[in-house]
Design an enzyme around this catalytic site. Sequence first.
Site, PDB file in Angstrom:
ATOM      1  N   SER A 114     -25.197  13.713  24.784  1.00 19.56           N
ATOM      2  CA  SER A 114     -26.450  14.447  24.871  1.00 19.56           C
ATOM      3  C   SER A 114     -27.631  13.519  24.588  1.00 19.56           C
ATOM      4  O   SER A 114     -27.797  12.513  25.278  1.00 19.56           O
ATOM      5  CB  SER A 114     -26.391  15.659  23.936  1.00 19.56           C
ATOM      6  OG  SER A 114     -27.317  16.635  24.319  1.00 19.56           O
TER       7      SER A 114
ATOM      8  N   ASP B  67     -21.947  21.809  33.092  1.00 23.92           N
ATOM      9  CA  ASP B  67     -22.919  21.651  32.011  1.00 23.92           C
ATOM     10  C   ASP B  67     -24.246  22.257  32.450  1.00 23.92           C
ATOM     11  O   ASP B  67     -24.918  21.736  33.339  1.00 23.92           O
ATOM     12  CB  ASP B  67     -23.090  20.157  31.696  1.00 23.92           C
ATOM     13  CG  ASP B  67     -23.869  19.913  30.403  1.00 23.92           C
ATOM     14  OD1 ASP B  67     -24.611  20.815  29.973  1.00 23.92           O
ATOM     15  OD2 ASP B  67     -23.728  18.813  29.843  1.00 23.92           O
TER      16      ASP B  67
ATOM     17  N   HIS C 224     -21.128  21.594  28.170  1.00 24.17           N
ATOM     18  CA  HIS C 224     -21.703  20.488  27.378  1.00 24.17           C
ATOM     19  C   HIS C 224     -20.727  20.129  26.255  1.00 24.17           C
ATOM     20  O   HIS C 224     -20.942  20.466  25.088  1.00 24.17           O
ATOM     21  CB  HIS C 224     -23.049  20.960  26.826  1.00 24.17           C
ATOM     22  CG  HIS C 224     -23.969  19.867  26.383  1.00 24.17           C
ATOM     23  ND1 HIS C 224     -24.468  18.910  27.232  1.00 24.17           N
ATOM     24  CD2 HIS C 224     -24.513  19.594  25.160  1.00 24.17           C
ATOM     25  CE1 HIS C 224     -25.273  18.096  26.577  1.00 24.17           C
ATOM     26  NE2 HIS C 224     -25.304  18.495  25.309  1.00 24.17           N
TER      27      HIS C 224
END
Length: 679
Positions: free
Chosen positions: A225, A331, A362
């Site tokens: 991320s 995602d 994610h």
Amino acid sequence: MGVWNARVRPVTLPPRNAHARPTSAMAAAFIALIALLVAPTTALAAPGGAGAGAGADGTVHGGLSRPDYSYANAIRESVWVDTGFDADSDGRTDRVAADIIRPREPARAGRKIPVIMDASPYFACCGRGNESQRKTYDAQGRPVQFPLFYDNYFVPRGYAVVLVDLAGTNRSDGCADVGGRYDVGSAKAVVDWLNGRATGYSERGGGKKVKAGWTNGKVGMIGKSWDGTIANAVASTGVRGLKTIVPISAISSWYDYYFQQGAALYDGGPQWLSDYVESADAKRKCAAVQQQIVDGSPRNGDWTSFWQERDYTAHADKVRASVLLVHGKQDLNVRTKHFGQWWDRLAANHVERGIRLSQTGHVDPFDFRRGTWVDTLHRWFDHYLLGVRNGVEREPMGSIERTPDHWADSAEWPAAATRTTTVRPRPGAVPGLGTLGLAPAGPGSTESFTDDPKIGEDGWSANVDRPTPAKAAFTTGVLKKDLRLNGSGSVTLTAASSTTSAHLSAVLVDLGPARIRDFAAAGEGIKTLTTKSCWGRSTKGDSACYKDTAADTAKVGYTVFSRGWADLGHYGSGKHGVRLTPGKAYRITVRLAATDHVVPAGHRLALIVAGTDAGLLEPADTKPTVTVYLARSFARLPLVGGSRNVPPSATSPAATGRPLHGLPGPVLKHPLPGSAFLG
């Protein structure tokens, strides 16, 4: 077979990367006995146990570094690196905290070692990994717990692990600026320090100068991320010493995190994220930087200098590091457009690279393919940081999860036989239900829909064979053989709005029953179990044992596998939007997110065009009826085998009013991701 070969290895020998797994005492003794019987004499250099008396050069056997160094006796220290910035305007240059753990034995012998580095804003506020681990410190401020398994696993194998608090977070000075020069510069400064080009200190304010004389300067950055985003960003500076990056679910351009072609994807803005992660000290000092963030990122979707600074794809030609890219195909936080455009730029610049695509949302690969991921990462770092000739760079470029826990390797990605193929929407016998094939529509053909911000891709797909006012659907005939789409596509629409603003959505849907990872559930395709497995060495303050996970699956009647959104008012350069003239036709190309998906034989492929995608896209300020001129509209899709695999168009089925195959799709259960943090 490739790095991601999912076959079970024979159990007569210990795993080649010696993963520490929970076993009974008898099983553990048996494994130890077998290891002694089959181990070559070079692996017996540490008779007192791994780490005790290990040679300065460690052990590499069978193409892998071995855990010859003591984790319990490793050096744990903190260094504050001068960034050269004074973002918080306190009259002194900002220093960022780098917490370091490294094996003691090479330091004593004067042997230089490489670094695995994770630069993150989350080590204090939110934690990392499935169990949200945070950094911890003893009473003297020395680091105790290093989040994630990297330290437990790699320090015994002769690596240092460096965890960096990005500017303005945890124990670092400065201000968080969400992917800007302070974020990126704070991480780059640590790479520079590791290579003797920046100054480090023993304390946050004052202290003695500290040099990184223990490292050879070879750095591999990793992270998920925001952390992976920083790895992309630092690589795009071309900094010397950064040898490889492993970006997981990472952003490649911050504009595309908040907008797509002028359409707003998230409520709020980047100032929300900076406020979320900043330390109390930064909150007191960084009001001016916060205001710069607000001023530079207006919610009108326009391309500003703020976004230009945060577009790392523009500097992909500077990347010197190899790249092992990981992303979830579903995602909906950091959408797959990010990896697609980054990958394409890396390929254009001949960067050595590999790609791993799961069915999850994610999620970190440690939590969807743990054993294989640790093995892959071990071999990747050994090759690029230790120089081990293990052949990892020659193995299949891609590995893609086709169904839950079933993976397929791809020698190249996209596959060599992929051809960008033009497919065209045509009207059907029932308004709103058209066909999709190679033949163009006749002159004057149109389809219309009226934007309904309460309906999104799930409602459109469930009613794909039923005329509904909020969408226009175009479907192929039933496929006689599998159809694989891999890479990035686009949909070009010529459309007119009845009002002065309009948002457009284009989605590709696999119409047919399947069992998939339930990416729309809370775990985004995984469920966390109560059992644990161990990956490396532990201490009282830093355990190497983590909760196991398993695939969380659902039976569905359709799967949306690629999405694209745009504001029709950004039909021109895309940099600035305009008010539309009602009834006037505009042409816009909606870029679809990258994917790798196989529509199986017996299923159909659908292209759905609509307005607001509820839950993912903020609506326009009007609710227009949009007319699409089909003769001047088409999709360009990355099809393996090209046009020969496109079935003849078939007449759309009659309206049934029933959900497709009696099964729903994966209905989103979480709010717009802007209300949650990026990590």
